[in-house]
Scaffold this active site. Structure first.
Site, PDB file in Angstrom:
ATOM      1  N   CYS B 137     -96.859 -62.341 -41.602  1.00  0.00           N
ATOM      2  CA  CYS B 137     -95.685 -61.614 -41.102  1.00  0.00           C
ATOM      3  C   CYS B 137     -95.779 -61.402 -39.600  1.00  0.00           C
ATOM      4  CB  CYS B 137     -95.572 -60.269 -41.814  1.00  0.00           C
ATOM      5  SG  CYS B 137     -94.266 -59.219 -41.171  1.00  0.00           S
ATOM      6  N   CYS B 140     -94.633 -58.041 -38.300  1.00  0.00           N
ATOM      7  CA  CYS B 140     -95.630 -56.978 -38.472  1.00  0.00           C
ATOM      8  C   CYS B 140     -96.768 -57.090 -37.458  1.00  0.00           C
ATOM      9  CB  CYS B 140     -96.236 -57.037 -39.869  1.00  0.00           C
ATOM     10  SG  CYS B 140     -95.029 -57.185 -41.196  1.00  0.00           S
ATOM     11  N   ASP B 141     -97.260 -58.314 -37.230  1.00  0.00           N
ATOM     12  CA  ASP B 141     -98.559 -58.471 -36.581  1.00  0.00           C
ATOM     13  C   ASP B 141     -98.546 -59.145 -35.212  1.00  0.00           C
ATOM     14  OD1 ASP B 141     -99.728 -57.285 -38.822  1.00  0.00           O
ATOM     15  OD2 ASP B 141     -99.977 -59.198 -39.858  1.00  0.00           O
TER      16      ASP B 141
END
Lengths: 310, 310
Positions: B137, B140-141
């Site tokens: 993701c 997200c990261d």
């Protein structure tokens, strides 16, 4: 020539949970993003003494505090916040132009998250006792009225849903309606009539909310006779509708009969690059968590839109 | 004769953020509710060391911790949790029957929130370095890879979106694709080709992820020649699709080509009283906040359904 400082990737209108969540996502995605809010950041949750149903806070969280936490999170990633009133929105050469009292801003994508206002009774005591017995959300506040007597004002599906929900907590639920019959669907009416905890006061309106630290009674007026009378209650749930804050939009995007913006599951309005999120949407459940979810989706789809359009 | 202990108002399948949020709302609404989860409560967030984009936690929150907080909140309101595997679902005289390894449960309403699994590379080192350089993701990261070199595995719209997103953080983004052309839309391809930070490795697959505490390199194989070679990277984003966990459903509700459940904005599937929420939905953005929003909406609509149907 455009003022470059006023050109953004994304403009967000509204600083409630939907707008703030969109701000967290858009700013964290390194989109140049500004959020425009004319009042206090936090939106309607700023009116909630405590939010018990926001997942992740088992002991609840203060409404003002939750708004501030979300705002701090968005600012950490670079969200700009402008305190100003939006007066109009238009498209100009593919860009979305937002007019405010202080000037114009433009962006590649626009997220409308300006919320909706609860229709108030506009009677004496209503504001003073809001959060102290006067509530606009049974899902949020019913649990505070275990074994109490509460009134519900309204006669539509929303009001009857609130009344039925309240019977799980309160000992007595009195529905006060200005007409002599309900507007709710037949099955909802049948369920309400069959429920022994629910009573009805027909052709009646609330003229005043009375109490000390907390609501104690309502002063009512019978419309058929113009008589006044008093009703002892521990709380009153006002369920006479919502008014989406879409005045500044005029015919910019499609709205339903109540003025709420119609979107698909991607938060897309009919206009390319224009998204809506939160309580301003058609069929919103008016919960913080749902609004915040909407905001994240709108920001992610806005980033995809920008990536695919220039 | 039914076992009364196994008759519920609402059954929730899946204990990730969507199911837990639905559980908070349904239980707080005093619906007799059970959540069935075969693994660890928290779902995919339990794999996330830290969640930085859940609104309300400006300093981030541990993935396991967030799942536990949501579960504690739901249990506080009376949610039951059953650790069991769902093997089938059917309708019986209007009731929703959920078959598990340990027996049958039935309810008036069903919320399917069993999530989706990231399609993995299934190569050596992938599991060991997940959360330590291997990510599924970019939203997200990506922020953890400022000025780093990262690889993206995949060639569809999702992979190219991830690659473009990563260019805002990483200094170098290498797209590894098993074919000699992308599946992504033309405009996405053009944007990727025009981006000087993005390079392409065609006809190549990852055979192994290597590192120490963190990912350091990939062992790759060129499919056209079967040669092996090594590529130094600080991270690798796997974007080769998702598989919704809908095997137990068989033709129960409508799904898209990938097997994800199709719903409207109210989380309603085509079947009356059956709702879906979270990553299992068609076009889910696969974010905790969006899943939690879905769960709340599903529970509220389930309560309305129950109020209007019996």
């Amino acid at each position: 020539m455009p003022d470059l400082d006023k050109d953004y990737d994304v403009i967000i209108i509204g600083g409630g949970p939907a707008g703030l969540s969109a701000g967290i996502y858009a700013a964290r995605d390194r989109l140049k993003t500004v959020l425009v809010e004319m009042g206090m950041v936090g939106g309607q949750i700023a009116n909630a003494e405590r939010v018990d149903n926001y997942p992740g806070y088992p002991d609840g969280v203060g409404g003002v505090e939750l708004g501030e936490l979300m705002h701090a999170q968005a600012m950490k990633y670079g969200l700009e916040t402008l305190m100003d009133e939006v007066t109009g929105v238009e498209l100009r050469e593919g860009r979305k132009v937002v007019k405010t009292a202080g000037g114009e801003l433009s962006a590649r994508a626009l997220i409308i998250a300006s919320g909706s206002e609860r229709q108030k009774l506009n009677v004496s005591g209503e504001d003073r006792f809001t959060g102290r017995g006067v509530s606009f959300c049974a899902t949020c506040d019913a649990a505070f009225f275990v074994d109490k007597t509460v009134a519900v004002v309204g006669g539509g599906n929303a009001a009857i849903t609130e009344a039925l929900h309240l019977t799980k907590f309160a000992s007595r639920v009195i529905v006060i309606h200005r007409r002599d019959q309900l507007r709710a669907t037949r099955i909802m009416q049948e369920r309400a009539f069959a429920n022994r905890k629910i009573e009805f006061l027909w052709n009646a309106v609330v003229d005043e909310v009375l109490g000390d630290d907390f609501v104690r009674s309502l002063r009512l007026r019978r419309l058929t006779t113009d008589d006044h009378f008093s009703l002892d209650v521990d709380g009153v749930f006002v369920s006479i509708g919502f008014r989406p804050n879409t005045r500044f939009l005029k015919n910019f995007v499609s709205v339903d009969a109540a003025g709420a913006i119609i979107t698909n599951n991607r938060m897309e309005t009919g206009l390319s690059g224009v998204f809506a999120a939160g309580d301003i949407r058609h069929e919103s459940v008016r919960q913080v968590i749902a609004a915040a979810g909407d905001g994240a989706i709108a920001a992610i789809r806005a980033e995809e839109y920008i990536a695919g359009h220039d």
